[in-house]
Enzyme design. Structure first.
Site, PDB file in Angstrom:
ATOM      1  CE  LYS A  13      19.988  65.765 -51.934  1.00  0.00           C
ATOM      2  NZ  LYS A  13      19.296  66.972 -51.424  1.00  0.00           N
ATOM      3  NE  ARG A  89      25.533  67.645 -48.397  1.00  0.00           N
ATOM      4  CZ  ARG A  89      24.452  66.867 -48.295  1.00  0.00           C
ATOM      5  NH1 ARG A  89      24.488  65.631 -48.685  1.00  0.00           N
ATOM      6  NH2 ARG A  89      23.357  67.368 -47.799  1.00  0.00           N
ATOM      7  NE  ARG A 128      13.259  65.778 -44.340  1.00  0.00           N
ATOM      8  CZ  ARG A 128      14.408  65.879 -44.991  1.00  0.00           C
ATOM      9  NH1 ARG A 128      14.629  65.167 -46.063  1.00  0.00           N
ATOM     10  NH2 ARG A 128      15.331  66.717 -44.564  1.00  0.00           N
ATOM     11  NE  ARG A 161      17.169  65.103 -41.970  1.00  0.00           N
ATOM     12  CZ  ARG A 161      17.710  65.105 -43.187  1.00  0.00           C
ATOM     13  NH1 ARG A 161      17.342  64.185 -44.059  1.00  0.00           N
ATOM     14  NH2 ARG A 161      18.579  66.013 -43.536  1.00  0.00           N
ATOM     15  NE  ARG A 172      19.689  70.416 -44.110  1.00  0.00           N
ATOM     16  CZ  ARG A 172      18.453  69.912 -44.057  1.00  0.00           C
ATOM     17  NH1 ARG A 172      17.610  70.303 -43.127  1.00  0.00           N
ATOM     18  NH2 ARG A 172      18.072  69.018 -44.931  1.00  0.00           N
TER      19      ARG A 172
HETATM   20  P1  AP5 Z   1      13.388  64.471 -49.404  1.00  0.00           P
HETATM   21  O1  AP5 Z   1      13.224  63.518 -50.529  1.00  0.00           O
HETATM   22  O2  AP5 Z   1      13.594  63.913 -48.044  1.00  0.00           O
HETATM   23  O3  AP5 Z   1      14.469  65.583 -49.789  1.00  0.00           O
HETATM   24  P2  AP5 Z   1      16.056  65.479 -49.933  1.00  0.00           P
HETATM   25  O4  AP5 Z   1      16.452  66.227 -51.162  1.00  0.00           O
HETATM   26  O5  AP5 Z   1      16.494  64.053 -49.827  1.00  0.00           O
HETATM   27  O6  AP5 Z   1      16.443  66.366 -48.686  1.00  0.00           O
HETATM   28  P3  AP5 Z   1      17.509  66.167 -47.533  1.00  0.00           P
HETATM   29  O7  AP5 Z   1      17.153  67.179 -46.486  1.00  0.00           O
HETATM   30  O8  AP5 Z   1      17.561  64.730 -47.055  1.00  0.00           O
HETATM   31  O9  AP5 Z   1      18.793  66.523 -48.251  1.00  0.00           O
HETATM   32  P4  AP5 Z   1      20.066  67.022 -47.632  1.00  0.00           P
HETATM   33  O10 AP5 Z   1      20.961  66.976 -48.800  1.00  0.00           O
HETATM   34  O11 AP5 Z   1      19.993  68.314 -46.911  1.00  0.00           O
HETATM   35  O12 AP5 Z   1      20.312  65.994 -46.426  1.00  0.00           O
HETATM   36  P5  AP5 Z   1      21.188  64.667 -46.283  1.00  0.00           P
HETATM   37  O13 AP5 Z   1      20.381  63.698 -45.536  1.00  0.00           O
HETATM   38  O14 AP5 Z   1      21.807  64.279 -47.568  1.00  0.00           O
HETATM   39  O15 AP5 Z   1      12.072  65.404 -49.400  1.00  0.00           O
HETATM   40  C1  AP5 Z   1      11.877  66.390 -48.425  1.00  0.00           C
HETATM   41  C2  AP5 Z   1      10.376  66.470 -48.090  1.00  0.00           C
HETATM   42  O16 AP5 Z   1       9.633  66.917 -49.223  1.00  0.00           O
HETATM   43  C3  AP5 Z   1       9.744  65.132 -47.678  1.00  0.00           C
HETATM   44  O17 AP5 Z   1       8.824  65.389 -46.658  1.00  0.00           O
HETATM   45  C4  AP5 Z   1       9.017  64.637 -48.942  1.00  0.00           C
HETATM   46  O18 AP5 Z   1       7.858  63.879 -48.625  1.00  0.00           O
HETATM   47  C5  AP5 Z   1       8.658  65.949 -49.636  1.00  0.00           C
HETATM   48  N1  AP5 Z   1       8.814  65.850 -51.089  1.00  0.00           N
HETATM   49  C6  AP5 Z   1       9.907  65.382 -51.750  1.00  0.00           C
HETATM   50  N2  AP5 Z   1       9.746  65.486 -53.068  1.00  0.00           N
HETATM   51  C7  AP5 Z   1       8.517  66.044 -53.257  1.00  0.00           C
HETATM   52  C8  AP5 Z   1       7.784  66.413 -54.412  1.00  0.00           C
HETATM   53  N3  AP5 Z   1       8.283  66.237 -55.640  1.00  0.00           N
HETATM   54  N4  AP5 Z   1       6.564  66.988 -54.257  1.00  0.00           N
HETATM   55  C9  AP5 Z   1       6.063  67.184 -53.014  1.00  0.00           C
HETATM   56  N5  AP5 Z   1       6.704  66.856 -51.871  1.00  0.00           N
HETATM   57  C10 AP5 Z   1       7.926  66.286 -51.994  1.00  0.00           C
HETATM   58  O19 AP5 Z   1      22.385  65.226 -45.377  1.00  0.00           O
HETATM   59  C11 AP5 Z   1      22.188  65.632 -44.033  1.00  0.00           C
HETATM   60  C12 AP5 Z   1      23.513  66.072 -43.426  1.00  0.00           C
HETATM   61  O20 AP5 Z   1      24.469  64.999 -43.436  1.00  0.00           O
HETATM   62  C13 AP5 Z   1      24.225  67.231 -44.143  1.00  0.00           C
HETATM   63  O21 AP5 Z   1      23.731  68.496 -43.754  1.00  0.00           O
HETATM   64  C14 AP5 Z   1      25.688  66.988 -43.705  1.00  0.00           C
HETATM   65  O22 AP5 Z   1      25.888  67.431 -42.385  1.00  0.00           O
HETATM   66  C15 AP5 Z   1      25.793  65.478 -43.709  1.00  0.00           C
HETATM   67  N6  AP5 Z   1      26.253  64.940 -45.016  1.00  0.00           N
HETATM   68  C16 AP5 Z   1      25.554  64.118 -45.843  1.00  0.00           C
HETATM   69  N7  AP5 Z   1      26.259  63.843 -46.954  1.00  0.00           N
HETATM   70  C17 AP5 Z   1      27.431  64.500 -46.829  1.00  0.00           C
HETATM   71  C18 AP5 Z   1      28.573  64.621 -47.671  1.00  0.00           C
HETATM   72  N8  AP5 Z   1      28.647  64.010 -48.856  1.00  0.00           N
HETATM   73  N9  AP5 Z   1      29.604  65.407 -47.249  1.00  0.00           N
HETATM   74  C19 AP5 Z   1      29.555  66.022 -46.061  1.00  0.00           C
HETATM   75  N10 AP5 Z   1      28.504  65.959 -45.210  1.00  0.00           N
HETATM   76  C20 AP5 Z   1      27.445  65.199 -45.591  1.00  0.00           C
END
Ligand code: AP5
Length: 231
Positions: A13, A89, A128, A161, A172
């Site tokens: 994402k 979410r 990552r 991270r 997760r």
């Molecule tokens: P990346 O693009 O970083 O993936 P992502 O989908 O953004 O993954 P996240 O881990 O950031 O998502 P998440 O939803 O768990 O975490 P968030 O930060 O929102 O890509 C990942 C890796 O793959 C990278 O190394 C990239 O280079 C590689 N890659 C990407 N696309 C690729 C492709 N097409 N091909 C090859 N390689 C690729 O949330 C973290 C925490 O915050 C949650 O656990 C929760 O505690 C809290 N939180 C956040 N939002 C909320 C909410 N709305 N409500 C409650 N708690 C929340």
């Protein structure tokens, strides 16, 4: 355009959002990034949520919804567009978001559902690395930086991270399946859902989406184009 990015952890994402932000010239609002910034700055909110975020649990709905409400009501470019990454979410967050958007009269155009397979997710998240300074995502195999542990974009230091270890990734995933996956149906019922195969390379995905958005003016409930499916 106003887009919601939905999908499991590691679907890409954040990576796709950074590409679309450039291509569409719209804001990228990531609740994960905002919460990590609070933790980094050790604000009262940051201290309160640290344990939850690092263990892979969700932060309470009312906290994240308030953050998003403040961002969207302060966003003077709302009419031009934004991407919400990691929000909503839960079903409650989705309903609260609808209430906010009705109030500010900026409905979303598309909920982009990024479907990715479990082995791909684990490979992506365990490899990552993120820039401490600008937040740019890298990957030790898929997208390695030119210099080890140094950001290509700003020269900042790369880090792993704390929630990117295999045990927390599985937690997760479980939280995602229980709390977030059901809202795919919520947007399907609103005819806003566009499903994409997020196992693909992100540049290819971005190009396919840009073609879809261009063809449709804005991608909403109309039928899909090529490999993309609207549902
Ligand atoms: P990346 O693009 O970083 O993936 P992502 O989908 O953004 O993954 P996240 O881990 O950031 O998502 P998440 O939803 O768990 O975490 P968030 O930060 O929102 O890509 C990942 C890796 O793959 C990278 O190394 C990239 O280079 C590689 N890659 C990407 N696309 C690729 C492709 N097409 N091909 C090859 N390689 C690729 O949330 C973290 C925490 O915050 C949650 O656990 C929760 O505690 C809290 N939180 C956040 N939002 C909320 C909410 N709305 N409500 C409650 N708690 C929340």
């Amino acid at each position: 355009m106003r887009i919601i990015l939905l999908g499991p952890p590691g679907a890409g994402k954040g990576t796709l959002a950074k590409l679309l932000k450039e291509a569409l010239n719209i804001a990228h609002i990531s609740t994960g990034d905002i919460l990590r910034e609070e933790m980094k700055n050790q604000t009262p909110l940051g201290m309160e949520i640290k344990k939850l975020v690092e263990s892979g649990a969700l932060v309470p709905d009312e906290i994240v919804t308030k953050i998003i409400e403040n961002k969207l009501t302060a966003n003077k470019n709302g009419a031009q567009g934004y991407m919400l990454d990691g929000f909503p979410r839960t079903k409650v967050q989705a309903e609260q978001l609808d209430a906010i958007l009705t109030k500010i009269r900026h409905p979303i155009d598309v909920a982009l559902y990024m479907e990715a397979s479990v082995p791909v997710i684990i490979q992506r998240l365990t490899g990552r690395r993120v820039c401490k300074k600008c937040g740019a995502p890298f990957h030790i195999k898929n997208r390695p930086p030119k210099k080890q542990d140094i950001c290509d974009l700003c020269g900042g230091e790369l880090y792993q991270r704390p929630d990117d270890n295999e045990e927390t990734i599985r937690k997760r995933m479980k939280v995602y399946l229980e709390s977030t996956a059901p809202i795919v149906d919520y947007y399907h019922a609103q005819r806003k859902l566009v499903k994409v195969d997020a196992d693909k390379e992100s540049e290819i995905l971005k190009d396919e989406l840009m073609q879809l958005f261009n063809d449709q003016g804005k991608a909403s409930h109309k039928s899909g184009h090529g490999p993309l499916k609207s549902s």
